[in-house]
Design a protein around this motif. Structure first.
Motif, PDB file in Angstrom:
ATOM      1  N   GLU A   1       0.818  -1.204   0.000  1.00 39.15           N
ATOM      2  CA  GLU A   1       0.000   0.000   0.000  1.00 39.15           C
ATOM      3  C   GLU A   1       0.852   1.254   0.000  1.00 39.15           C
ATOM      4  O   GLU A   1       2.037   1.229   0.299  1.00 39.15           O
ATOM      5  CB  GLU A   1      -0.912   0.007   1.239  1.00 39.15           C
ATOM      6  N   THR A   2       0.219   2.359  -0.327  1.00 38.64           N
ATOM      7  CA  THR A   2       0.930   3.637  -0.331  1.00 38.64           C
ATOM      8  C   THR A   2       1.145   4.112   1.100  1.00 38.64           C
ATOM      9  O   THR A   2       0.402   3.719   2.006  1.00 38.64           O
ATOM     10  CB  THR A   2       0.130   4.693  -1.103  1.00 38.64           C
ATOM     11  N   PRO A   3       2.139   4.971   1.333  1.00 41.34           N
ATOM     12  CA  PRO A   3       2.335   5.511   2.678  1.00 41.34           C
ATOM     13  C   PRO A   3       1.122   6.286   3.179  1.00 41.34           C
ATOM     14  O   PRO A   3       0.795   6.235   4.361  1.00 41.34           O
ATOM     15  CB  PRO A   3       3.547   6.428   2.520  1.00 41.34           C
ATOM     16  N   ALA A   4       0.435   6.982   2.286  1.00 46.30           N
ATOM     17  CA  ALA A   4      -0.747   7.746   2.691  1.00 46.30           C
ATOM     18  C   ALA A   4      -1.851   6.822   3.203  1.00 46.30           C
ATOM     19  O   ALA A   4      -2.510   7.120   4.200  1.00 46.30           O
ATOM     20  CB  ALA A   4      -1.258   8.587   1.522  1.00 46.30           C
ATOM     21  N   LYS A   5      -2.057   5.689   2.527  1.00 48.85           N
ATOM     22  CA  LYS A   5      -3.069   4.726   2.962  1.00 48.85           C
ATOM     23  C   LYS A   5      -2.691   4.113   4.308  1.00 48.85           C
ATOM     24  O   LYS A   5      -3.554   3.894   5.164  1.00 48.85           O
ATOM     25  CB  LYS A   5      -3.220   3.638   1.891  1.00 48.85           C
TER      26      LYS A   5
ATOM     27  N   ILE B   1     -12.879  12.496  12.752  1.00 49.77           N
ATOM     28  CA  ILE B   1     -13.119  13.588  11.805  1.00 49.77           C
ATOM     29  C   ILE B   1     -12.114  13.523  10.656  1.00 49.77           C
ATOM     30  O   ILE B   1     -12.480  13.652   9.482  1.00 49.77           O
ATOM     31  CB  ILE B   1     -13.063  14.948  12.525  1.00 49.77           C
ATOM     32  N   LEU B   2     -10.831  13.323  10.967  1.00 49.90           N
ATOM     33  CA  LEU B   2      -9.809  13.235   9.922  1.00 49.90           C
ATOM     34  C   LEU B   2     -10.020  12.001   9.041  1.00 49.90           C
ATOM     35  O   LEU B   2      -9.830  12.062   7.822  1.00 49.90           O
ATOM     36  CB  LEU B   2      -8.418  13.216  10.547  1.00 49.90           C
ATOM     37  N   GLY B   3     -10.412  10.903   9.639  1.00 46.57           N
ATOM     38  CA  GLY B   3     -10.655   9.681   8.869  1.00 46.57           C
ATOM     39  C   GLY B   3     -11.845   9.809   7.931  1.00 46.57           C
ATOM     40  O   GLY B   3     -11.788   9.378   6.775  1.00 46.57           O
ATOM     41  N   ILE B   4     -12.931  10.410   8.407  1.00 43.69           N
ATOM     42  CA  ILE B   4     -14.111  10.623   7.556  1.00 43.69           C
ATOM     43  C   ILE B   4     -13.772  11.569   6.413  1.00 43.69           C
ATOM     44  O   ILE B   4     -14.184  11.358   5.268  1.00 43.69           O
ATOM     45  CB  ILE B   4     -15.297  11.137   8.400  1.00 43.69           C
TER      46      ILE B   4
ATOM     47  N   TRP C   1      -5.784  15.285   3.090  1.00 41.19           N
ATOM     48  CA  TRP C   1      -4.781  16.009   3.884  1.00 41.19           C
ATOM     49  C   TRP C   1      -3.526  15.173   4.086  1.00 41.19           C
ATOM     50  O   TRP C   1      -2.432  15.697   4.215  1.00 41.19           O
ATOM     51  CB  TRP C   1      -5.376  16.413   5.226  1.00 41.19           C
ATOM     52  N   ILE C   2      -3.680  13.851   4.102  1.00 42.33           N
ATOM     53  CA  ILE C   2      -2.530  12.982   4.335  1.00 42.33           C
ATOM     54  C   ILE C   2      -1.549  13.066   3.165  1.00 42.33           C
ATOM     55  O   ILE C   2      -0.340  13.002   3.353  1.00 42.33           O
ATOM     56  CB  ILE C   2      -3.000  11.528   4.552  1.00 42.33           C
TER      57      ILE C   2
ATOM     58  N   ARG D   1      -4.884   4.376   7.784  1.00 41.11           N
ATOM     59  CA  ARG D   1      -5.262   3.226   8.627  1.00 41.11           C
ATOM     60  C   ARG D   1      -4.772   3.409  10.057  1.00 41.11           C
ATOM     61  O   ARG D   1      -5.463   3.030  11.005  1.00 41.11           O
ATOM     62  CB  ARG D   1      -4.685   1.954   8.034  1.00 41.11           C
ATOM     63  N   LEU D   2      -3.598   3.992  10.207  1.00 37.27           N
ATOM     64  CA  LEU D   2      -3.072   4.262  11.540  1.00 37.27           C
ATOM     65  C   LEU D   2      -3.956   5.266  12.283  1.00 37.27           C
ATOM     66  O   LEU D   2      -4.202   5.113  13.486  1.00 37.27           O
ATOM     67  CB  LEU D   2      -1.632   4.779  11.439  1.00 37.27           C
ATOM     68  N   VAL D   3      -4.451   6.280  11.581  1.00 39.74           N
ATOM     69  CA  VAL D   3      -5.361   7.263  12.201  1.00 39.74           C
ATOM     70  C   VAL D   3      -6.633   6.570  12.677  1.00 39.74           C
ATOM     71  O   VAL D   3      -7.114   6.828  13.784  1.00 39.74           O
ATOM     72  CB  VAL D   3      -5.682   8.405  11.209  1.00 39.74           C
ATOM     73  N   TRP D   4      -7.180   5.667  11.858  1.00 41.93           N
ATOM     74  CA  TRP D   4      -8.380   4.937  12.271  1.00 41.93           C
ATOM     75  C   TRP D   4      -8.100   4.026  13.467  1.00 41.93           C
ATOM     76  O   TRP D   4      -8.946   3.899  14.371  1.00 41.93           O
ATOM     77  CB  TRP D   4      -8.936   4.105  11.106  1.00 41.93           C
ATOM     78  N   LEU D   5      -6.935   3.393  13.493  1.00 43.90           N
ATOM     79  CA  LEU D   5      -6.582   2.536  14.625  1.00 43.90           C
ATOM     80  C   LEU D   5      -6.488   3.351  15.908  1.00 43.90           C
ATOM     81  O   LEU D   5      -7.032   2.948  16.950  1.00 43.90           O
ATOM     82  CB  LEU D   5      -5.257   1.818  14.346  1.00 43.90           C
TER      83      LEU D   5
END
Length: 123
Positions: A2-6, A62-65, A78-79, A10-14
Motif C-alpha cells: 500500500e501507499t504511505p498515505a493509505k 473527523i480526519l478519517g471521515i 490532507w494525508i 489506517r493508523l489514524v483509524w486505529l
C-alpha cells in the motif's frame, strides 16, 4: 504494498478506535458518588484522561471521515500533503521515465539548430 498515505490513514483509524474504547472504558468505570457527599469529577485523573482520550478519538474520526470522503470524490486528502500517495510501482515507473528536462534541452538544441541554419542560409 500500500501507499504511505493509505498506511497513515489506517493508523489514524486505529488510534481513533483504541482511544475511543479506552476513554469510554475509563469514563464508564468512574466511582459512584453518594448523594450526601460532594463529588468533583473534574479533580479526578481518570475523568481527565477519559475526556482527553475521547477528544483524540473525535479528532481521529473527523480526519478519517474527511479522508474517506475526499478519496471517494477523487480529491487529494490532507494525508497526501505530507505523505506520498503513489504506490511502489508508480514510483519506480516515474523514475524510469525520462525527465522533462531532457525534452526541454532537446527543444533548445532544435531551436539553436534552426537559428544557425537560418543564419547560414542568410549568408
Amino acid at each position: 504494498m500500500e501507499t504511505p498515505a493509505k498506511t497513515v490513514e489506517r493508523l489514524v483509524w486505529l488510534v481513533a478506535t483504541v482511544t475511543a474504547f479506552g476513554g469510554g472504558n475509563l469514563l464508564l468505570n468512574l466511582p459512584e458518588c453518594d448523594a450526601n457527599t460532594m463529588c468533583s469529577y473534574q479533580e479526578m485523573f481518570d475523568w481527565k484522561l477519559g475526556i482527553g482520550l475521547l477528544s483524540i478519538s473525535l479528532i481521529g474520526i473527523i480526519l478519517g471521515i474527511q479522508a474517506i470522503l475526499a478519496r471517494n470524490t477523487n480529491k487529494k486528502i490532507w494525508i497526501t500533503i505530507i505523505f506520498d500517495d503513489r504506490s511502489e510501482r508508480e514510483v519506480i515507473q516515474d523514475a524510469i521515465i525520462e525527465d522533462d528536462i531532457t525534452d526541454i534541452s532537446d527543444g533548445w538544441a532544435k531551436l539553436e539548430e534552426r537559428h544557425l541554419t537560418n543564419r547560414l542560409e542568410e549568408e
